[in-house]
Design a protein around this motif. Structure first.
Motif, PDB file in Angstrom:
ATOM      1  N   PHE A  77     -15.352 -13.248  21.183  1.00 23.81           N
ATOM      2  CA  PHE A  77     -15.821 -12.329  20.144  1.00 23.81           C
ATOM      3  C   PHE A  77     -14.651 -11.692  19.418  1.00 23.81           C
ATOM      4  N   ILE A  78     -13.664 -11.224  20.205  1.00 18.43           N
ATOM      5  CA  ILE A  78     -12.488 -10.580  19.626  1.00 18.43           C
ATOM      6  C   ILE A  78     -11.704 -11.575  18.792  1.00 18.43           C
ATOM      7  N   LEU A  79     -11.583 -12.793  19.288  1.00 19.48           N
ATOM      8  CA  LEU A  79     -10.886 -13.849  18.564  1.00 19.48           C
ATOM      9  C   LEU A  79     -11.526 -14.060  17.196  1.00 19.48           C
TER      10      LEU A  79
ATOM     11  N   ALA B  17       7.178 -23.604  15.389  1.00 16.95           N
ATOM     12  CA  ALA B  17       6.593 -22.469  14.655  1.00 16.95           C
ATOM     13  C   ALA B  17       5.089 -22.373  14.922  1.00 16.95           C
ATOM     14  N   ALA B  18       4.410 -23.526  14.947  1.00 12.44           N
ATOM     15  CA  ALA B  18       2.963 -23.552  15.205  1.00 12.44           C
ATOM     16  C   ALA B  18       2.664 -23.036  16.609  1.00 12.44           C
ATOM     17  N   GLU B  19       3.459 -23.490  17.588  1.00  8.46           N
ATOM     18  CA  GLU B  19       3.273 -23.034  18.969  1.00  8.46           C
ATOM     19  C   GLU B  19       3.527 -21.540  19.094  1.00  8.46           C
ATOM     20  N   LYS B  22       0.601 -19.678  17.721  1.00  6.84           N
ATOM     21  CA  LYS B  22      -0.514 -19.748  18.666  1.00  6.84           C
ATOM     22  C   LYS B  22      -0.311 -18.743  19.786  1.00  6.84           C
ATOM     23  N   ALA B  23       0.912 -18.720  20.323  1.00  5.31           N
ATOM     24  CA  ALA B  23       1.230 -17.817  21.429  1.00  5.31           C
ATOM     25  C   ALA B  23       1.084 -16.360  20.996  1.00  5.31           C
ATOM     26  N   ALA B  27      -1.525 -13.642  22.465  1.00  5.36           N
ATOM     27  CA  ALA B  27      -1.050 -12.357  22.968  1.00  5.36           C
ATOM     28  C   ALA B  27      -1.813 -11.215  22.297  1.00  5.36           C
ATOM     29  N   GLN B  28      -2.109 -11.390  21.009  1.00  5.21           N
ATOM     30  CA  GLN B  28      -2.869 -10.372  20.281  1.00  5.21           C
ATOM     31  C   GLN B  28      -4.270 -10.219  20.861  1.00  5.21           C
ATOM     32  N   VAL B  29      -4.932 -11.353  21.098  1.00  2.81           N
ATOM     33  CA  VAL B  29      -6.292 -11.321  21.667  1.00  2.81           C
ATOM     34  C   VAL B  29      -6.256 -10.631  23.025  1.00  2.81           C
ATOM     35  N   HIS B  30      -5.259 -10.992  23.834  1.00  2.00           N
ATOM     36  CA  HIS B  30      -5.096 -10.406  25.159  1.00  2.00           C
ATOM     37  C   HIS B  30      -4.934  -8.901  25.046  1.00  2.00           C
TER      38      HIS B  30
END
Lengths: 98, 83
Positions: A77-79, B17-19, B22-23, B27-30
């Motif tokens: 959801f957050i994603l 750069a793509a990896e 993604k990382a 990290a933001q979602v986490h």
């Protein structure tokens, strides 16, 4: 960086690299899974386990199952929400990313 | 290891750069999970109800607004200090 895989393998020097890449991918995935389990355990322990009894009771078990599933739902959801916000406000990728 | 040609070098940079992106996103979602899970999920139920979803949406939006507000204010202060 000198390493044993840099010496020519049968099939030429390119042949060893896909194997190495696969190995790194599998190990990275394993590490991510372990971190995720650790993180979920911390969060779900807080939510589901009050005063620890002699064993994990049925209510706590049900809570833990729900917790894992809701954790995954919440992450997704957050994603999705973040994706929406990024599209609406492109400046986010510079300022909020750090 | 063989030297990389220009095209390979560029491709490698693009992959890295793509990896990295993604990382960073992961990290933001986490990070948002850390912030919003406690605020919005009381006792995990059989599904995410609409109240929880609304709370999560507000949490994400509010945090983003907070970040932008603080970043903006800080930039102002730094700019004033430079004059």
């Amino acid at each position: 960086m000198e390493a044993s895989w840099s010496s020519p393998a049968p099939g030429g020097p390119g042949a060893a690299e896909p194997q190495l890449q696969r190995f790194v991918e599998v190990e990275a995935q394993r590490q991510r899974a372990q971190l995720l389990v650790h993180h979920m355990t911390e969060l779900c322990w807080e939510k589901c386990v009050g005063k620890p009894g002699p064993r994990l009771d049925g209510r706590a078990e049900v809570c833990l199952v729900n917790c894992v599933e809701r954790f995954i739902d919440t992450s997704q959801f957050i994603l999705n929400r973040l994706e929406q916000s990024r599209r609406a406000r492109p400046v986010l990728s510079e300022s909020a990313a750090d | 290891m063989a030297e990389l040609g220009e095209a390979d070098e560029a491709e490698l940079q693009r992959l890295v750069a793509a990896e990295q992106q993604k990382a960073q996103f992961t990290a933001q979602v986490h990070h948002f999970m850390e912030l919003c899970w406690d605020k919005c999920v009381e006792k995990p139920g059989y599904r995410l109800d609409s109240r929880t979803e609304n709370s999560l949406s507000s949490c994400v939006d509010c945090f983003i607004d907070t970040t932008l507000a603080i970043t903006g204010r800080f930039a102002q202060i730094v700019q004033k200090g430079g004059q």
